[in-house]
Design an enzyme around this catalytic site. Structure first.
Site, PDB file in Angstrom:
ATOM      1  N   GLY B  31       0.797  -1.216   0.000  1.00 36.00           N
ATOM      2  CA  GLY B  31       0.000   0.000   0.000  1.00 36.00           C
ATOM      3  C   GLY B  31       0.832   1.270   0.000  1.00 36.00           C
ATOM      4  N   LEU B  33       0.539   3.622  -2.164  1.00 37.91           N
ATOM      5  CA  LEU B  33       0.987   3.432  -3.543  1.00 37.91           C
ATOM      6  C   LEU B  33       1.541   4.719  -4.149  1.00 37.91           C
ATOM      7  CD1 LEU B  33      -2.034   1.253  -4.691  1.00 37.91           C
ATOM      8  CD2 LEU B  33       0.193   0.475  -3.854  1.00 37.91           C
ATOM      9  N   HIS B  37       4.635   1.856  -8.059  1.00 36.44           N
ATOM     10  CA  HIS B  37       3.599   0.816  -8.109  1.00 36.44           C
ATOM     11  C   HIS B  37       2.773   0.945  -9.395  1.00 36.44           C
ATOM     12  CE1 HIS B  37       4.124   1.255  -3.612  1.00 36.44           C
ATOM     13  NE2 HIS B  37       4.245  -0.060  -3.744  1.00 36.44           N
ATOM     14  N   SER B 187       7.535   3.990  -0.523  1.00 40.45           N
ATOM     15  CA  SER B 187       6.514   4.467   0.412  1.00 40.45           C
ATOM     16  C   SER B 187       7.166   5.099   1.626  1.00 40.45           C
ATOM     17  CB  SER B 187       5.618   3.304   0.843  1.00 40.45           C
ATOM     18  OG  SER B 187       5.083   2.664  -0.299  1.00 40.45           O
TER      19      SER B 187
END
Lengths: 284, 284
Positions: B31, B33, B37, B187
């Site tokens: 996650g 993102l 990604h 991230s």
């Protein structure tokens, strides 16, 4: 019956079956098939739409080179048995197909189920089992896979490994098949002489005695073990490898014999190593 | 876009797609993102018929509890990005779904690829990665899976693990995406202040300098490493974790810089750990 020698052939056939909505059952074997294997085939034939049997003597799971070298082989007879049982597909890979470039450098383990029994007696054995099962399951992509409970620790370990890694395969354990006299069927029995076969009956006799003593109310594992050990010690031809009474779900030792129990034995008779076990439940 | 929270929902949808002959691409993520990604999604969207993205911050792969606790989360934004990229399905499991009963006791490793770099700096990290990837791959059963080469050792390890266990999934590595100034997208960059972001540019600068020096003909790894280390040492805010020049295929050390090379760096900037690398080929 379809005979495949490469994973690609197997995969193509299985995917065709899956497109037709067929459920696939799988029985991985090391060949030299006997009535124990045939019972696994029957289970698969009755539960799945298509049944696949693999025959491959997996070098990665042999810790003893002599055991590997002398592992009995009878491919023609195996194929005949599969044909007669109406197995749908036999996968018969060679070593280069299963391990291109040799046995790979990989570590696969469920530590808490590999602290005793065969995991200790045969270092590296189960790591090799988990490797070949992983590869075979990815080739075959079965809905169900069937294992004999004669190799109880192997069955438990494969079931736990597949659950842990979320393989989309249901691992099903099947009861041990025995000769009329009680000897657990095994391909390795072929290496026993007639007199050794006679001695080997003490293994199942010890297990049955242990079971009956537990059922009669004895809860002390040391006492039960001694009673069983006396049976095995009565033959000078039997060399004990291990004799353990454990929690059948966790393989942990017990202070008192309650719950699901595993009585497990491994012995050498001459150069041949035999294992056997029984499970029973004692209400807590 | 389909949103699934359980493996059963994902599996049902994937098997439906497979019955229609569709090829499935998969991008597992944690996650938060970013454009890196999104590039993986694009690769999958162009190569496969259906693209699945999973979002799960995997506790099993964090060796540092603080890193796990502070890992950035932005589910709403992530779903919006997936929707805008026309991802077909997002798998958003919770911890209990991914690890019922807690993180399981299992050991998964490719020892020869886990002797240095992040495998040593983050003990247990890759074991946790291989576990979550195994579970996700068995839930999703993808034909292709896409990984960024920013996590080069992870990519190499997953590719080798899947090949070794014969997962029916092609593992595809994709080039690292960078900011205009050269910072590899991650991230974790969200946790850097503006001034720390400025300092972090030294990482890619060191890599580019190392590359240009190698391309100019220097073959001594010690010399190249010193040149690169000087760049990183020029900032007092950067604490070096590792800086290595290795064979990019085997991750082995080299006496002379020839063949496929990996230049890999890990640093701490404040509490944030950043990694980056480049690969290059020097004819032998």
């Amino acid at each position: 019956m379809i005979l495949c020698k490469t994973p690609e052939e197997v995969s193509l056939q299985v995917r065709k079956w899956k497109l037709e909505g067929k459920k696939v059952g799988f029985v991985p074997t090391m060949g030299f098939l006997h009535e124990g294997h045939a019972t696994l085939f029957d289970k698969s034939l009755s539960k799945a739409d298509k049944t696949i049997v693999s025959i491959f003597v997996n070098p990665a799971q042999f810790n003893d080179p002599e055991d590997y070298a002398k592992y009995p082989i009878n491919t023609a007879g195996d194929l005949k048995l599969c044909e007669s049982k109406k197995v749908d597909l036999v996968f018969l890979p060679d070593q280069e197909t299963m391990y291109p470039g040799g046995i790979p450098d990989v570590l696969l383990a469920i530590p808490h189920l590999m602290k005793n029994l065969c995991a200790v007696s045969r270092p590296g054995h189960f790591e090799g089992v988990l490797l070949v099962i992983s590869r075979l399951f990815h080739f075959v992509e079965p809905d169900f896979a069937f294992f004999g409970k004669k190799d109880y620790q192997q069955y438990l370990l494969i079931r736990e490994f597949c659950k842990t890694l979320a393989f989309p395969t249901e691992v099903i354990g099947c009861e041990t098949i025995r000769s009329d006299k009680g000897l657990a069927l095994s391909s390795r029995n072929a290496r026993l002489s007639e007199s050794e076969k006679e001695e080997s009956l003490l293994v199942s006799r010890a297990l049955r005695l242990g079971e009956s003593q537990i059922r009669s109310g004895i809860t002390d594992p040391v006492l039960i073990r001694d009673i069983m050990k006396d049976v095995l010690d009565s033959s000078s031809k039997i060399k004990l490898d291990y004799l353990e009474i454990l929690n059948a779900d966790t393989l942990e030792s017990l202070e008192f014999l309650k719950g699901n129990l595993l009585l497990a034995v491994a012995v050498f008779i001459g150069p041949v190593r035999l294992i056997d076990n029984i499970t029973l439940s004692v209400s807590e």
